[in-house]
Design a protein around this motif. Structure first.
Motif, PDB file in Angstrom:
ATOM      1  N   ALA A   1     -83.381  95.324  99.093  1.00 15.74           N
ATOM      2  CA  ALA A   1     -83.651  93.991  99.629  1.00 15.74           C
ATOM      3  C   ALA A   1     -85.012  93.964 100.313  1.00 15.74           C
ATOM      4  O   ALA A   1     -85.792  93.027 100.116  1.00 15.74           O
ATOM      5  CB  ALA A   1     -82.560  93.575 100.601  1.00 15.74           C
TER       6      ALA A   1
ATOM      7  N   ARG B   1     -82.654  79.736  99.326  1.00 13.79           N
ATOM      8  CA  ARG B   1     -82.954  79.945  97.901  1.00 13.79           C
ATOM      9  C   ARG B   1     -83.532  81.339  97.640  1.00 13.79           C
ATOM     10  O   ARG B   1     -84.285  81.550  96.703  1.00 13.79           O
ATOM     11  CB  ARG B   1     -83.874  78.848  97.399  1.00 13.79           C
TER      12      ARG B   1
ATOM     13  N   GLU C   1     -82.469  84.069  96.395  1.00 12.09           N
ATOM     14  CA  GLU C   1     -82.294  84.725  95.096  1.00 12.09           C
ATOM     15  C   GLU C   1     -83.276  84.213  94.048  1.00 12.09           C
ATOM     16  O   GLU C   1     -83.506  84.876  93.042  1.00 12.09           O
ATOM     17  CB  GLU C   1     -80.848  84.596  94.599  1.00 12.09           C
ATOM     18  N   HIS C   2     -83.915  83.062  94.308  1.00  7.95           N
ATOM     19  CA  HIS C   2     -84.923  82.529  93.390  1.00  7.95           C
ATOM     20  C   HIS C   2     -86.332  82.862  93.835  1.00  7.95           C
ATOM     21  O   HIS C   2     -87.254  82.815  93.028  1.00  7.95           O
ATOM     22  CB  HIS C   2     -84.770  81.009  93.275  1.00  7.95           C
TER      23      HIS C   2
ATOM     24  N   ILE D   1     -83.175  90.123  93.625  1.00  7.45           N
ATOM     25  CA  ILE D   1     -82.147  89.903  94.638  1.00  7.45           C
ATOM     26  C   ILE D   1     -80.970  89.253  93.914  1.00  7.45           C
ATOM     27  O   ILE D   1     -81.084  88.141  93.419  1.00  7.45           O
ATOM     28  CB  ILE D   1     -82.647  88.991  95.767  1.00  7.45           C
ATOM     29  N   GLY D   2     -79.878  89.978  93.862  1.00  6.00           N
ATOM     30  CA  GLY D   2     -78.678  89.459  93.227  1.00  6.00           C
ATOM     31  C   GLY D   2     -77.846  88.646  94.206  1.00  6.00           C
ATOM     32  O   GLY D   2     -78.165  88.550  95.391  1.00  6.00           O
ATOM     33  N   PRO D   3     -76.740  88.061  93.715  1.00  4.10           N
ATOM     34  CA  PRO D   3     -75.934  87.200  94.570  1.00  4.10           C
ATOM     35  C   PRO D   3     -75.325  87.908  95.774  1.00  4.10           C
ATOM     36  O   PRO D   3     -75.259  87.322  96.860  1.00  4.10           O
ATOM     37  CB  PRO D   3     -74.848  86.665  93.642  1.00  4.10           C
TER      38      PRO D   3
ATOM     39  N   THR E   1     -76.521  90.608  97.411  1.00  4.81           N
ATOM     40  CA  THR E   1     -77.595  90.885  98.360  1.00  4.81           C
ATOM     41  C   THR E   1     -78.072  89.591  99.009  1.00  4.81           C
ATOM     42  O   THR E   1     -78.334  89.556 100.211  1.00  4.81           O
ATOM     43  CB  THR E   1     -78.756  91.616  97.667  1.00  4.81           C
ATOM     44  N   ALA E   2     -78.165  88.509  98.229  1.00  8.99           N
ATOM     45  CA  ALA E   2     -78.570  87.216  98.784  1.00  8.99           C
ATOM     46  C   ALA E   2     -77.582  86.769  99.860  1.00  8.99           C
ATOM     47  O   ALA E   2     -77.983  86.308 100.929  1.00  8.99           O
ATOM     48  CB  ALA E   2     -78.671  86.169  97.676  1.00  8.99           C
ATOM     49  N   HIS E   3     -76.299  86.926  99.579  1.00  5.70           N
ATOM     50  CA  HIS E   3     -75.275  86.548 100.556  1.00  5.70           C
ATOM     51  C   HIS E   3     -75.416  87.381 101.835  1.00  5.70           C
ATOM     52  O   HIS E   3     -75.344  86.849 102.943  1.00  5.70           O
ATOM     53  CB  HIS E   3     -73.880  86.717  99.952  1.00  5.70           C
TER      54      HIS E   3
END
Length: 74
Positions: A22, A43, A45-46, A51-53, A55-57
């Motif tokens: 991350a 946003r 992850e974009h 960065i996957g879901p 890690t984003a969470h």
């Protein structure tokens, strides 16, 4: 203890402990401050490549926690 890619550690943003992958993604995106991260966290992850879901969470949850701990107490 493992020193692997997903080991949680401190980075350039004080109080925020994230997996190494991350931090690397945030660095590639030029995000080095809490203000920068807060501006894009919804946003993330974009904005930051790789960065996957999950890690984003985790980033969103930790930014929310760090933000609450830096708010002035009334």
């Amino acid at each position: 203890m493992s020193k692997g890619f997903h080991t949680v550690r401190d980075g350039p943003i004080p109080g925020l402990r994230l997996p190494r992958n991350a931090w690397a993604a945030l660095e590639r995106a030029g995000i080095t401050t809490l203000d920068q991260l807060t501006a894009v966290v919804d946003r993330i992850e974009h904005v930051a490549a790789l960065i996957g879901p999950e890690t984003a969470h985790a980033i969103k949850a930790k930014v929310a926690r760090v933000g609450r701990s830096t708010e002035p107490q009334s």
